[in-house]
Design a protein around this motif. Sequence first.
Motif, PDB file in Angstrom:
ATOM      1  N   PHE A 167       0.854  -1.182   0.000  1.00  0.00           N
ATOM      2  CA  PHE A 167       0.000   0.000   0.000  1.00  0.00           C
ATOM      3  C   PHE A 167       0.893   1.235   0.000  1.00  0.00           C
ATOM      4  CE2 PHE A 167      -2.840   3.235   1.638  1.00  0.00           C
ATOM      5  CZ  PHE A 167      -4.006   2.950   0.961  1.00  0.00           C
ATOM      6  N   TYR A 172       2.171  12.679   3.222  1.00  0.00           N
ATOM      7  CA  TYR A 172       1.572  12.491   4.543  1.00  0.00           C
ATOM      8  C   TYR A 172       1.346  13.810   5.280  1.00  0.00           C
ATOM      9  CZ  TYR A 172       0.565  10.654   9.145  1.00  0.00           C
ATOM     10  OH  TYR A 172      -0.048  10.373  10.339  1.00  0.00           O
ATOM     11  N   PHE A 173       2.355  14.677   5.245  1.00  0.00           N
ATOM     12  CA  PHE A 173       2.235  15.931   6.008  1.00  0.00           C
ATOM     13  C   PHE A 173       1.553  17.044   5.209  1.00  0.00           C
ATOM     14  CE2 PHE A 173       5.640  13.819   8.466  1.00  0.00           C
ATOM     15  CZ  PHE A 173       5.035  13.868   9.712  1.00  0.00           C
ATOM     16  N   ILE A 211      -7.893   4.167  21.824  1.00  0.00           N
ATOM     17  CA  ILE A 211      -7.457   4.368  20.442  1.00  0.00           C
ATOM     18  C   ILE A 211      -7.291   2.985  19.822  1.00  0.00           C
ATOM     19  CG2 ILE A 211      -5.615   5.230  18.942  1.00  0.00           C
ATOM     20  CD1 ILE A 211      -4.946   7.146  21.419  1.00  0.00           C
ATOM     21  N   GLU A 213      -7.158   0.566  16.099  1.00  0.00           N
ATOM     22  CA  GLU A 213      -7.176   0.349  14.644  1.00  0.00           C
ATOM     23  C   GLU A 213      -7.804  -1.026  14.426  1.00  0.00           C
ATOM     24  OE1 GLU A 213      -3.010   0.824  15.200  1.00  0.00           O
ATOM     25  OE2 GLU A 213      -2.855   2.057  13.384  1.00  0.00           O
ATOM     26  N   GLN A 215      -9.017  -4.530  13.043  1.00  0.00           N
ATOM     27  CA  GLN A 215      -8.556  -5.483  12.041  1.00  0.00           C
ATOM     28  C   GLN A 215      -9.558  -6.626  12.008  1.00  0.00           C
ATOM     29  OE1 GLN A 215      -5.059  -7.844  13.280  1.00  0.00           O
ATOM     30  NE2 GLN A 215      -4.918  -6.513  15.049  1.00  0.00           N
ATOM     31  N   LEU A 231      -5.088  -7.109   6.640  1.00  0.00           N
ATOM     32  CA  LEU A 231      -4.048  -7.132   7.681  1.00  0.00           C
ATOM     33  C   LEU A 231      -2.783  -6.415   7.217  1.00  0.00           C
ATOM     34  CD1 LEU A 231      -4.409 -10.853   8.811  1.00  0.00           C
ATOM     35  CD2 LEU A 231      -5.269  -8.812   9.983  1.00  0.00           C
ATOM     36  N   ARG A 232      -2.762  -6.002   5.947  1.00  0.00           N
ATOM     37  CA  ARG A 232      -1.540  -5.450   5.364  1.00  0.00           C
ATOM     38  C   ARG A 232      -1.380  -3.952   5.577  1.00  0.00           C
ATOM     39  NH1 ARG A 232      -0.808  -8.426  -0.441  1.00  0.00           N
ATOM     40  NH2 ARG A 232       1.186  -7.347  -0.251  1.00  0.00           N
ATOM     41  N   ARG A 233      -2.495  -3.282   5.822  1.00  0.00           N
ATOM     42  CA  ARG A 233      -2.410  -1.837   6.101  1.00  0.00           C
ATOM     43  C   ARG A 233      -3.617  -1.438   6.951  1.00  0.00           C
ATOM     44  NH1 ARG A 233      -6.845  -1.804   4.240  1.00  0.00           N
ATOM     45  NH2 ARG A 233      -7.542  -1.630   2.103  1.00  0.00           N
TER      46      ARG A 233
ATOM     47  N   HIS B 145       7.897   5.397  13.636  1.00  0.00           N
ATOM     48  CA  HIS B 145       6.452   5.410  13.404  1.00  0.00           C
ATOM     49  C   HIS B 145       5.989   4.050  12.848  1.00  0.00           C
ATOM     50  CE1 HIS B 145       2.586   6.849  11.867  1.00  0.00           C
ATOM     51  NE2 HIS B 145       2.812   8.009  12.451  1.00  0.00           N
ATOM     52  N   THR B 147       3.879   3.385  10.647  1.00  0.00           N
ATOM     53  CA  THR B 147       3.825   3.445   9.183  1.00  0.00           C
ATOM     54  C   THR B 147       5.214   3.222   8.577  1.00  0.00           C
ATOM     55  OG1 THR B 147       2.005   5.013   9.312  1.00  0.00           O
ATOM     56  CG2 THR B 147       3.194   4.933   7.222  1.00  0.00           C
ATOM     57  N   VAL B 169       3.815   0.404   2.519  1.00  0.00           N
ATOM     58  CA  VAL B 169       3.309  -0.156   3.780  1.00  0.00           C
ATOM     59  C   VAL B 169       2.802  -1.563   3.514  1.00  0.00           C
ATOM     60  CG1 VAL B 169       1.460   0.003   5.510  1.00  0.00           C
ATOM     61  CG2 VAL B 169       2.720   2.048   4.837  1.00  0.00           C
ATOM     62  N   ASP B 170       3.141  -2.486   4.377  1.00  0.00           N
ATOM     63  CA  ASP B 170       2.662  -3.865   4.264  1.00  0.00           C
ATOM     64  C   ASP B 170       2.815  -4.525   5.628  1.00  0.00           C
ATOM     65  OD1 ASP B 170       1.636  -6.177   3.152  1.00  0.00           O
ATOM     66  OD2 ASP B 170       3.053  -6.219   1.481  1.00  0.00           O
ATOM     67  N   ARG B 171       2.122  -5.636   5.844  1.00  0.00           N
ATOM     68  CA  ARG B 171       2.223  -6.437   7.075  1.00  0.00           C
ATOM     69  C   ARG B 171       1.958  -5.599   8.323  1.00  0.00           C
ATOM     70  NH1 ARG B 171       7.573  -9.731   7.430  1.00  0.00           N
ATOM     71  NH2 ARG B 171       8.610  -7.741   7.043  1.00  0.00           N
ATOM     72  N   TYR B 172       1.106  -4.586   8.216  1.00  0.00           N
ATOM     73  CA  TYR B 172       0.918  -3.650   9.322  1.00  0.00           C
ATOM     74  C   TYR B 172       0.485  -4.335  10.609  1.00  0.00           C
ATOM     75  CZ  TYR B 172      -0.446   0.440  11.967  1.00  0.00           C
ATOM     76  OH  TYR B 172      -0.541   1.404  12.953  1.00  0.00           O
ATOM     77  N   PHE B 173      -0.480  -5.258  10.483  1.00  0.00           N
ATOM     78  CA  PHE B 173      -1.008  -5.890  11.703  1.00  0.00           C
ATOM     79  C   PHE B 173      -0.203  -7.116  12.118  1.00  0.00           C
ATOM     80  CE2 PHE B 173      -4.795  -3.411  10.411  1.00  0.00           C
ATOM     81  CZ  PHE B 173      -4.988  -2.726  11.595  1.00  0.00           C
ATOM     82  N   THR B 193       1.897  -1.822  16.025  1.00  0.00           N
ATOM     83  CA  THR B 193       0.867  -0.911  15.539  1.00  0.00           C
ATOM     84  C   THR B 193       0.765   0.302  16.463  1.00  0.00           C
ATOM     85  OG1 THR B 193      -0.898  -1.919  16.833  1.00  0.00           O
ATOM     86  CG2 THR B 193      -0.469  -2.874  14.661  1.00  0.00           C
ATOM     87  N   LEU B 194       0.129   1.310  15.945  1.00  0.00           N
ATOM     88  CA  LEU B 194      -0.206   2.478  16.750  1.00  0.00           C
ATOM     89  C   LEU B 194      -1.086   2.096  17.920  1.00  0.00           C
ATOM     90  CD1 LEU B 194       0.088   5.604  16.319  1.00  0.00           C
ATOM     91  CD2 LEU B 194      -2.289   5.481  15.552  1.00  0.00           C
ATOM     92  N   THR B 195      -2.004   1.180  17.693  1.00  0.00           N
ATOM     93  CA  THR B 195      -2.887   0.709  18.757  1.00  0.00           C
ATOM     94  C   THR B 195      -2.067   0.158  19.917  1.00  0.00           C
ATOM     95  OG1 THR B 195      -4.577   0.145  17.128  1.00  0.00           O
ATOM     96  CG2 THR B 195      -4.770  -0.891  19.291  1.00  0.00           C
ATOM     97  N   LEU B 198      -0.234   3.225  21.689  1.00  0.00           N
ATOM     98  CA  LEU B 198      -1.052   4.229  22.382  1.00  0.00           C
ATOM     99  C   LEU B 198      -2.115   3.617  23.281  1.00  0.00           C
ATOM    100  CD1 LEU B 198      -1.497   6.928  19.583  1.00  0.00           C
ATOM    101  CD2 LEU B 198       0.291   6.722  21.316  1.00  0.00           C
ATOM    102  N   ASP B 199      -2.884   2.680  22.759  1.00  0.00           N
ATOM    103  CA  ASP B 199      -3.899   2.057  23.608  1.00  0.00           C
ATOM    104  C   ASP B 199      -3.213   1.246  24.709  1.00  0.00           C
ATOM    105  OD1 ASP B 199      -6.892   2.076  23.525  1.00  0.00           O
ATOM    106  OD2 ASP B 199      -6.578  -0.082  23.775  1.00  0.00           O
ATOM    107  N   LEU B 202      -2.743   3.557  27.543  1.00  0.00           N
ATOM    108  CA  LEU B 202      -4.026   3.817  28.215  1.00  0.00           C
ATOM    109  C   LEU B 202      -4.424   2.632  29.090  1.00  0.00           C
ATOM    110  CD1 LEU B 202      -5.954   5.429  25.211  1.00  0.00           C
ATOM    111  CD2 LEU B 202      -5.004   6.620  27.198  1.00  0.00           C
ATOM    112  N   PRO B 234       5.427   9.713   7.547  1.00  0.00           N
ATOM    113  CA  PRO B 234       5.843   9.940   8.934  1.00  0.00           C
ATOM    114  C   PRO B 234       6.952   8.969   9.284  1.00  0.00           C
ATOM    115  CG  PRO B 234       3.861   8.616   8.905  1.00  0.00           C
ATOM    116  CD  PRO B 234       4.164   8.973   7.469  1.00  0.00           C
ATOM    117  N   LEU B 237       7.272   8.962  15.933  1.00  0.00           N
ATOM    118  CA  LEU B 237       6.131   9.260  16.801  1.00  0.00           C
ATOM    119  C   LEU B 237       6.700   9.712  18.143  1.00  0.00           C
ATOM    120  CD1 LEU B 237       2.979   8.854  16.917  1.00  0.00           C
ATOM    121  CD2 LEU B 237       3.459   6.610  17.905  1.00  0.00           C
TER     122      LEU B 237
END
Lengths: 244, 244
Positions: A167, A172-173, A211, A213, A215, A231-233, B145, B147, B169-173, B193-195, B198-199, B202, B234, B237
């Motif tokens: 992907f 981005y910014f 927060i 994301e 899946q 699952l890839r992005r 980051h 990403t 981007v690939d294999r994010y999860f 992941t961002l989750t 950040l989560d 929390l 990005p 983070l």
Amino acid sequence: MKENKYDDPVFFAHYSHMARSEQGLAGAGEWPTLEPLLPPFAGKRVLDLGCGFGWHARYAADHGAAEVIASDISEKMLAAAREKNAHPAITYRQEAFEDADYPAGHFDLVLCSLMLHYLADYGTFLKKVRRWLKAGGTLLFTVEHPTFTAYGSQDWYYGPGGEILHFPVDRYFLEGKRDALFLGEHVVKYHRTLTTYLDGLLQEGFTLLRIQEPQPAAEMVQSIPGMADELRRPMMLIVLAQKQ
Amino acid sequence: MKENKYDDPVFFAHYSHMARSEQGLAGAGEWPTLEPLLPPFAGKRVLDLGCGFGWHARYAADHGAAEVIASDISEKMLAAAREKNAHPAITYRQEAFEDADYPAGHFDLVLCSLMLHYLADYGTFLKKVRRWLKAGGTLLFTVEHPTFTAYGSQDWYYGPGGEILHFPVDRYFLEGKRDALFLGEHVVKYHRTLTTYLDGLLQEGFTLLRIQEPQPAAEMVQSIPGMADELRRPMMLIVLAQKQ
């Protein structure tokens, strides 16, 4: 400035045949992640912004909300909502978010499902929602993920044989308008960074509670063709925040 | 499991010539975003995890910190730190994070600059740091980051002429190890992941105070060749969180 692709007859017809449109919440991939984040509805005043077919509004009403105001810019979406998801506690209103105004401190919960990427002005969104919420009230929104919206086309990058390579992320910014291809149609969406979404909430006097994301669940990945690519992005961001 | 690429002589030599190594904080692209997030240091107890050359530890000491414990797994990094950034308030310690332990409730601030993507176990990191912090104490970390780390190679996707097309981007999860190319060397890094980042905070009893994705200042974009590409995806983070 007020995006209303959903009243385009061709686009609306396509949207009406998505799983989330025909099956409601059960057909929405994010629902298993979203539902556990919902606060108790009993006796609560709820505002559902960008209510679409009204599935979330109906869920709130079915779970005891005292009042649900559900608004959308699209006449066609609201006609379907009134037919599919009528409920005595729900008032459906045709209204662009940009024109909306409500009494200060009125709502316990503001829901906003997949609307923010159609909105040009997130700063005003935060100010309005904060004003309409009671102290301690919550905002729960889902939005297309910044990683997903940055490039613009929202499509994979393919190899010579038509296979998915990865992907793409770019610009981005550079926040602002994107020309996305969605259901075979060109749709204007707005890209924002994660910083804008999350730090924006913090700077506006919200506390971040969750927060996520979403899946797809393992059984969906195994049973639905193409689902493994999800699952890839990251495609979506779910945020639960509380007014201080 | 304990990643220590920095004691590899070739990698260390390359790292030592990065702007952030030679110029310190002024040479770190994220510094203009990071510095305003730093809490007051006067009289505070600070733990700097993955201190590297000690630039942050020195900043804390120069700004009045009562005690700075600065630890790193790399002997070479610490030797340079003791030479470049010695200060009576700073104690440098060679120590893998996995082996570190400190008294409960001891620190006002834990700093962790660009270390977490070398760490296999983020959950344990959160539990340890929370235990070592006083109630109301803060954790400030920078990390690559999600990403940027998802695909693995941390490189752009190029066209046939060698030009940058976009960032893949690939294999994010799919969290876990990645084989990254950094300064011409293969380096093991961990994608999350961002989750999770950040989560995870929390859920572990932290409040999120600030979330920032640093981007180069406009004058850097204009004056430094290639810097404009840093606006395309990005890379980092920055998170400031407070123990409840």
